[in-house]
Every structure is written in C-alpha cells, then in structure tokens.
Design a protein around this motif. Sequence first.
Motif, mmCIF file in Angstrom:
data_model
loop_
_atom_site.group_PDB
_atom_site.id
_atom_site.type_symbol
_atom_site.label_atom_id
_atom_site.label_comp_id
_atom_site.label_asym_id
_atom_site.label_seq_id
_atom_site.Cartn_x
_atom_site.Cartn_y
_atom_site.Cartn_z
ATOM 1 N N GLN A 26 8.994 -58.986 17.579
ATOM 2 C CA GLN A 26 7.876 -58.055 17.353
ATOM 3 C C GLN A 26 6.606 -58.841 17.588
ATOM 4 O OE1 GLN A 26 8.575 -56.392 13.268
ATOM 5 N NE2 GLN A 26 9.792 -54.694 14.461
ATOM 6 N N ALA A 27 6.510 -59.873 17.022
ATOM 7 C CA ALA A 27 5.240 -60.667 17.132
ATOM 8 C C ALA A 27 4.960 -61.106 18.571
ATOM 9 C CB ALA A 27 5.576 -61.957 16.224
ATOM 10 N N GLN A 28 5.886 -61.553 19.362
ATOM 11 C CA GLN A 28 5.569 -61.889 20.844
ATOM 12 C C GLN A 28 5.184 -60.734 21.502
ATOM 13 O OE1 GLN A 28 9.597 -63.316 21.258
ATOM 14 N NE2 GLN A 28 8.931 -65.660 21.449
ATOM 15 N N LEU A 29 5.999 -59.381 21.249
ATOM 16 C CA LEU A 29 5.429 -58.184 21.788
ATOM 17 C C LEU A 29 3.892 -57.828 21.513
ATOM 18 C CD1 LEU A 29 6.038 -55.764 23.816
ATOM 19 C CD2 LEU A 29 7.090 -54.819 21.875
ATOM 20 N N PHE A 56 1.514 -46.934 25.114
ATOM 21 C CA PHE A 56 1.434 -46.933 26.423
ATOM 22 C C PHE A 56 1.480 -48.387 26.556
ATOM 23 C CE2 PHE A 56 0.772 -42.408 26.934
ATOM 24 C CZ PHE A 56 1.442 -41.994 27.996
ATOM 25 N N ASP A 57 0.737 -49.108 26.117
ATOM 26 C CA ASP A 57 0.542 -50.770 26.266
ATOM 27 C C ASP A 57 2.002 -51.432 25.888
ATOM 28 O OD1 ASP A 57 -2.078 -50.598 26.561
ATOM 29 O OD2 ASP A 57 -2.915 -51.288 24.681
ATOM 30 N N VAL A 58 2.480 -50.735 24.951
ATOM 31 C CA VAL A 58 4.010 -51.406 24.804
ATOM 32 C C VAL A 58 5.099 -50.920 25.645
ATOM 33 C CG1 VAL A 58 5.918 -50.942 23.066
ATOM 34 C CG2 VAL A 58 3.782 -51.506 22.289
ATOM 35 N N LEU A 59 4.866 -49.506 26.242
ATOM 36 C CA LEU A 59 5.786 -49.514 27.573
ATOM 37 C C LEU A 59 5.760 -49.994 28.451
ATOM 38 C CD1 LEU A 59 5.727 -45.522 27.166
ATOM 39 C CD2 LEU A 59 7.485 -46.922 26.218
ATOM 40 N N ALA A 60 4.327 -50.498 28.917
ATOM 41 C CA ALA A 60 4.137 -50.996 30.115
ATOM 42 C C ALA A 60 4.586 -52.623 29.878
ATOM 43 C CB ALA A 60 2.239 -51.138 30.367
ATOM 44 N N LEU A 62 7.074 -53.624 28.413
ATOM 45 C CA LEU A 62 8.577 -53.614 28.516
ATOM 46 C C LEU A 62 9.045 -53.045 29.792
ATOM 47 C CD1 LEU A 62 9.095 -52.632 24.686
ATOM 48 C CD2 LEU A 62 9.397 -55.009 25.553
ATOM 49 N N ASP A 63 8.114 -52.898 30.713
ATOM 50 C CA ASP A 63 8.451 -52.075 32.041
ATOM 51 C C ASP A 63 9.307 -50.902 31.781
ATOM 52 O OD1 ASP A 63 7.192 -54.383 33.479
ATOM 53 O OD2 ASP A 63 9.150 -55.547 33.168
ATOM 54 N N LEU A 64 8.575 -50.047 30.935
ATOM 55 C CA LEU A 64 9.111 -48.654 30.921
ATOM 56 C C LEU A 64 7.806 -47.719 31.007
ATOM 57 C CD1 LEU A 64 10.720 -49.057 27.263
ATOM 58 C CD2 LEU A 64 11.798 -48.847 29.215
ATOM 59 N N GLU A 65 8.212 -46.490 31.374
ATOM 60 C CA GLU A 65 7.259 -45.524 31.545
ATOM 61 C C GLU A 65 7.862 -44.100 30.953
ATOM 62 O OE1 GLU A 65 6.542 -45.050 35.661
ATOM 63 O OE2 GLU A 65 8.952 -44.299 35.763
ATOM 64 N N LEU A 66 6.686 -43.436 30.584
ATOM 65 C CA LEU A 66 6.932 -42.078 29.972
ATOM 66 C C LEU A 66 6.932 -41.026 30.963
ATOM 67 C CD1 LEU A 66 7.303 -40.445 27.266
ATOM 68 C CD2 LEU A 66 4.600 -40.049 27.332
ATOM 69 N N LEU A 67 8.151 -40.151 30.994
ATOM 70 C CA LEU A 67 8.287 -38.972 31.945
ATOM 71 C C LEU A 67 8.267 -37.981 31.016
ATOM 72 C CD1 LEU A 67 8.985 -37.923 34.713
ATOM 73 C CD2 LEU A 67 11.437 -38.303 34.260
#
Length: 83
Positions: A26-29, A56-60, A62-67
């Motif tokens: 969690q600290a690294q993220l 959105f920062d977390v998703l980016a 982690l290479d995730l996106e919201l649909l």
Amino acid sequence: MNRKARSPDQIAAIVRQQRRDRGLSQAQLGELIGRRQATISKLEKGDAGIQLGTLFDVLAALDLELLVALRSTGTRNSIEDVF
C-alpha cells in the motif's frame, strides 16, 4: 481481466487484488500517486469518502480503467441462483 463492480467494496477488492498481483505494498502504491498509505488503505476497505481523483490515480497506476455501462438485469430467480 474484466470484472464488474457495483459497490465501493467491490472496487476495493479489485484494486487490492491488482495491487497484490503487481507485488506492491500500500505504501509503494501511495508513493506512485503521491498519496499516503492510509489513503490506499481506506480505498481498499471500501471507504466511500475517497475522492474520485484519488480513485482514478490509483486505477491508472495499476493499469486499470473504469468502464460505465448499463446495469445488467435478470429475473429474481436468476439473481438468487448467483448466491
């Protein structure tokens, strides 16, 4: 990976799993996005008070996106079959 999330808890589980799959604490993220570890912890607990920008920062990171899509529907019986 394509998973549906219909609640903060479900988004939290997806984020937590993706973070772990990438071998990040969690600290690294938090460092990657300029936030504290405590903020990542709140998000992963499903805290509905997390700011959208943080999500959105977390998703980016982690290479995730919201649909956003229309919610699927079913009969009462088909919903009960899930459980």
